[in-house]
Motif scaffolding. Structure first.
Motif, PDB file in Angstrom:
ATOM      1  N   LEU A   1       2.936 -14.813  32.878  1.00 55.73           N
ATOM      2  CA  LEU A   1       4.117 -15.615  33.183  1.00 55.73           C
ATOM      3  C   LEU A   1       5.032 -14.899  34.177  1.00 55.73           C
ATOM      4  O   LEU A   1       5.616 -15.536  35.064  1.00 55.73           O
ATOM      5  N   ASN A   2       5.157 -13.607  34.055  1.00 56.95           N
ATOM      6  CA  ASN A   2       5.938 -12.866  35.047  1.00 56.95           C
ATOM      7  C   ASN A   2       5.306 -12.964  36.430  1.00 56.95           C
ATOM      8  O   ASN A   2       6.013 -13.098  37.441  1.00 56.95           O
ATOM      9  N   ALA A   3       3.982 -12.908  36.493  1.00 50.92           N
ATOM     10  CA  ALA A   3       3.290 -13.015  37.777  1.00 50.92           C
ATOM     11  C   ALA A   3       3.509 -14.375  38.424  1.00 50.92           C
ATOM     12  O   ALA A   3       3.457 -14.501  39.660  1.00 50.92           O
ATOM     13  N   LEU A   4       3.771 -15.386  37.613  1.00 54.39           N
ATOM     14  CA  LEU A   4       4.033 -16.727  38.146  1.00 54.39           C
ATOM     15  C   LEU A   4       5.489 -16.909  38.559  1.00 54.39           C
ATOM     16  O   LEU A   4       5.847 -17.971  39.071  1.00 54.39           O
ATOM     17  N   GLY A   5       6.310 -15.909  38.309  1.00 54.96           N
ATOM     18  CA  GLY A   5       7.711 -15.998  38.718  1.00 54.96           C
ATOM     19  C   GLY A   5       8.679 -16.307  37.606  1.00 54.96           C
ATOM     20  O   GLY A   5       9.892 -16.438  37.848  1.00 54.96           O
ATOM     21  N   PHE A   6       8.185 -16.440  36.373  1.00 56.16           N
ATOM     22  CA  PHE A   6       9.083 -16.646  35.242  1.00 56.16           C
ATOM     23  C   PHE A   6       9.705 -15.312  34.833  1.00 56.16           C
ATOM     24  O   PHE A   6       9.163 -14.237  35.123  1.00 56.16           O
ATOM     25  N   SER A   7      10.827 -15.395  34.161  1.00 62.02           N
ATOM     26  CA  SER A   7      11.421 -14.223  33.539  1.00 62.02           C
ATOM     27  C   SER A   7      10.907 -14.181  32.108  1.00 62.02           C
ATOM     28  O   SER A   7      11.413 -14.885  31.230  1.00 62.02           O
ATOM     29  N   ALA A   8       9.864 -13.379  31.868  1.00 58.76           N
ATOM     30  CA  ALA A   8       9.173 -13.386  30.586  1.00 58.76           C
ATOM     31  C   ALA A   8       9.386 -12.072  29.850  1.00 58.76           C
ATOM     32  O   ALA A   8       9.508 -11.012  30.461  1.00 58.76           O
ATOM     33  N   ARG A   9       9.397 -12.189  28.529  1.00 55.69           N
ATOM     34  CA  ARG A   9       9.565 -10.992  27.709  1.00 55.69           C
ATOM     35  C   ARG A   9       8.881 -11.207  26.361  1.00 55.69           C
ATOM     36  O   ARG A   9       8.533 -12.334  25.986  1.00 55.69           O
ATOM     37  N   LYS A  10       8.730 -10.117  25.642  1.00 53.82           N
ATOM     38  CA  LYS A  10       8.155 -10.130  24.303  1.00 53.82           C
ATOM     39  C   LYS A  10       9.268  -9.778  23.326  1.00 53.82           C
ATOM     40  O   LYS A  10       9.771  -8.659  23.322  1.00 53.82           O
ATOM     41  N   ASP A  11       9.675 -10.741  22.507  1.00 52.43           N
ATOM     42  CA  ASP A  11      10.751 -10.521  21.544  1.00 52.43           C
ATOM     43  C   ASP A  11      10.172 -10.081  20.199  1.00 52.43           C
ATOM     44  O   ASP A  11       9.281 -10.752  19.645  1.00 52.43           O
ATOM     45  N   ALA A  12      10.674  -8.984  19.683  1.00 53.95           N
ATOM     46  CA  ALA A  12      10.224  -8.518  18.377  1.00 53.95           C
ATOM     47  C   ALA A  12      10.764  -9.424  17.272  1.00 53.95           C
ATOM     48  O   ALA A  12      11.865  -9.982  17.373  1.00 53.95           O
ATOM     49  N   THR A  13       9.983  -9.596  16.232  1.00 52.15           N
ATOM     50  CA  THR A  13      10.412 -10.302  15.018  1.00 52.15           C
ATOM     51  C   THR A  13      10.063  -9.402  13.835  1.00 52.15           C
ATOM     52  O   THR A  13       9.548  -8.297  14.004  1.00 52.15           O
ATOM     53  N   SER A  14      10.281  -9.867  12.640  1.00 49.47           N
ATOM     54  CA  SER A  14       9.896  -9.096  11.468  1.00 49.47           C
ATOM     55  C   SER A  14       8.382  -9.035  11.314  1.00 49.47           C
ATOM     56  O   SER A  14       7.866  -8.237  10.531  1.00 49.47           O
ATOM     57  N   GLY A  15       7.676  -9.885  12.082  1.00 50.69           N
ATOM     58  CA  GLY A  15       6.218  -9.887  12.073  1.00 50.69           C
ATOM     59  C   GLY A  15       5.669  -9.699  13.471  1.00 50.69           C
ATOM     60  O   GLY A  15       5.981  -8.727  14.150  1.00 50.69           O
ATOM     61  N   HIS A  16       4.886 -10.661  13.914  1.00 48.87           N
ATOM     62  CA  HIS A  16       4.311 -10.595  15.257  1.00 48.87           C
ATOM     63  C   HIS A  16       5.324 -11.092  16.288  1.00 48.87           C
ATOM     64  O   HIS A  16       6.202 -11.905  15.985  1.00 48.87           O
ATOM     65  N   PRO A  17       5.201 -10.641  17.538  1.00 51.23           N
ATOM     66  CA  PRO A  17       6.220 -10.952  18.546  1.00 51.23           C
ATOM     67  C   PRO A  17       6.182 -12.395  19.036  1.00 51.23           C
ATOM     68  O   PRO A  17       5.156 -13.074  18.963  1.00 51.23           O
ATOM     69  N   MET A  18       7.320 -12.832  19.535  1.00 51.17           N
ATOM     70  CA  MET A  18       7.461 -14.122  20.198  1.00 51.17           C
ATOM     71  C   MET A  18       7.497 -13.876  21.697  1.00 51.17           C
ATOM     72  O   MET A  18       8.183 -12.967  22.163  1.00 51.17           O
ATOM     73  N   VAL A  19       6.729 -14.650  22.456  1.00 48.43           N
ATOM     74  CA  VAL A  19       6.767 -14.566  23.914  1.00 48.43           C
ATOM     75  C   VAL A  19       7.701 -15.658  24.417  1.00 48.43           C
ATOM     76  O   VAL A  19       7.520 -16.841  24.115  1.00 48.43           O
ATOM     77  N   VAL A  20       8.717 -15.252  25.163  1.00 48.23           N
ATOM     78  CA  VAL A  20       9.717 -16.180  25.680  1.00 48.23           C
ATOM     79  C   VAL A  20       9.818 -15.995  27.188  1.00 48.23           C
ATOM     80  O   VAL A  20       9.779 -14.869  27.682  1.00 48.23           O
TER      81      VAL A  20
END
Length: 461
Positions: free
Chosen positions: A53-72
């Motif tokens: 998603l970053n390569a496509l020009g989005f501002s993407a990140r991996k948000d930590a949660t109490s379990g597996h991460p959320m990609v936003v």
């Protein structure tokens, strides 16, 4: 077809081999969210999506949660409709492994009697579906340099393990995630040639009841007839849940159940649903629910009460003449319209208690409660998306229902205050959650083109 969308569709057609390579790369990551041994692989899949998603020009990140991460990720147009796209990148376990025809994490392109498919765990649920949308965005950006809508991605890594972190994450990020409309890609086609937009999802209420009688299991020769048998009490209660017409007899059960609009009924009638074939595929022939209702109506738009399991006494090999000390049953309700699961739970328990005789007592255990989700199809995006799907597929798209429950749509409504369009391109025989899961390559191709058309149509709605 407008001049704007035509070159995007052409780009999708040219780039299909590369799109399959990218899907295969994601499928090779064994992101099994239920297995702690694969926690690193789930994280790896999240990193892969962030990089794409970053390569496509989005501002993407991996948000930590109490379990597996959320990609936003955020991006797209500065003005116009704001859409939130939801999918999940985790997958189910692969057991039993010996029933797979090939390595579940080594994607294979295969020719089948019904066409070419890609076979791997997650091919249909939900990596293939998720990537149809990513590839549609890629084509738009390649041709026009920008998207026609403002877009937020919310990609989950725990859907296949019950989404334990999802609600807290949505509640903590309301402002960042709220949009005009959510898009969910975790559903399927009505049939191989007919796309659907799911606008009705049934809710779910689970109840477990246990009838307690004598202090211990009794010899049926010594106590039979004189002692109350909890199994007999339980079966009488369960039998009372339905009348001779297939209706549910819990008081107030139908109070908040609406009739479907005539326009929607006409769409459903036009789908050509074959109830005989539907039941015949599982060895049945006679619809067993409410009299006077079609099978499709019963699956999509009517509430149900079903007995999911019963246990009492001796159930092992051979025979044992025991009078059981207790008897249990698991009962579920599928809900529609404005039915309140908590109100229904209270009514069901009162219904049961009224039928428990002296010398017996009842114990209840709840197993979740969620209301139905009904989307507001008067929003212009719904009709625009239906027209866009109709342009792509052999048969006209329809607004359809779903017999099951997809909690994320309800959470988007209750927490973020927005409706969802549930659009997917899976087929009934994709074997999701089973060995040899597949995704039809024509569905993958048409799915990408469909999302491109929908983005165009919704931007103009």
């Amino acid at each position: 077809m407008t001049a704007t969308i035509t070159p995007v569709l052409d780009q999708i057609d040219r780039d299909l081999p590369q799109a399959l390579e990218r899907l295969s790369a994601l499928l090779r990551i064994p992101s099994i969210s239920t297995d702690p041994a694969h926690a690193g692989d789930v994280d790896k899949a999240a990193d892969w999506l962030v990089a794409e998603l970053n390569a496509l020009g989005f501002s993407a990140r991996k948000d930590a949660t109490s379990g597996h991460p959320m990609v936003v990720a955020q991006g797209g147009a500065a003005e116009g409709p704001h859409l939130l796209f939801y999918g999940h990148y985790d997958v189910q376990p692969v057991d039993p492994l010996d029933l797979w025809e090939s390595d579940p994490f080594d994607p294979q392109i295969q020719d089948t009697p019904k066409g070419r498919v890609i076979r791997a765990r997650g091919a249909s649920d939900d990596k293939g579906q998720l990537m149809t949308f990513v590839e549609a965005c890629r084509a738009w950006l390649a041709v026009h340099g920008s998207l026609p809508v403002k877009l937020t991605f919310c990609l989950e890594g725990e859907e296949e393990s019950g989404s334990p972190s999802l609600v807290p994450y949505l509640e903590a990020n309301r402002d960042a995630l709220r949009a005009d409309l959510a898009l969910i890609c975790d559903t399927g086609l009505f049939d191989a040639q007919t796309p659907g937009i799911t606008t009705m999802l049934r809710g779910l209420l689970g109840e477990e009841i246990t009838i307690h009688g004598p202090a211990r299991d009794l010899h049926s020769g010594s106590f039979g007839g004189a002692a109350m048998n909890p199994a007999r009490v339980l079966t009488r209660i369960l039998a009372d849940l339905h009348d001779d017409q297939g209706g549910v007899t819990v008081p107030g059960f139908y109070d908040d159940v609406p009739e479907i609009p005539d326009e929607l009924r006409a769409q459903w009638d036009g789908l050509g649903f074959d109830a005989d074939d539907f039941l015949g595929r599982v060895g049945l022939s006679v619809p067993a629910g409410e009299k006077g209702r079609t099978a499709l109506e019963m699956i999509w738009a009517r509430p149900t009460c079903e007995i999911n399991g019963m246990i009492s006494g001796y159930t092992g090999a051979g025979f044992k003449t025991v009078l059981p000390a207790q008897a249990s049953a698991k009962v579920s309700f599928r809900l529609v319209g404005q039915q309140d699961p908590h109100k229904l739970r209270k009514a069901f328990r009162e219904f049961v208690r009224a039928r428990v005789p002296a010398d017996c007592r009842v114990e209840f255990h709840d197993h979740g409660a969620s209301p139905a989700s009904v989307m507001e199809t008067s929003h212009p995006a719904f009709e625009a998306a239906r027209a866009a799907l109709t342009d792509e597929w052999p048969k006209p798209a329809a607004f359809v229902g779903a017999g099951g429950s997809i909690p994320i749509a309800g959470y988007f409504k209750s927490i973020l205050g927005m409706d969802s369009m549930l659009i997917g391109f899976a087929k009934d025989d994709d074997q999701i959650h089973s060995p040899n899961e597949k995704y039809d390559l024509d569905s993958f191709h048409r799915g990408i083109r469909s999302w491109a058309r929908i983005l165009d149509a919704v931007s103009k709605a």
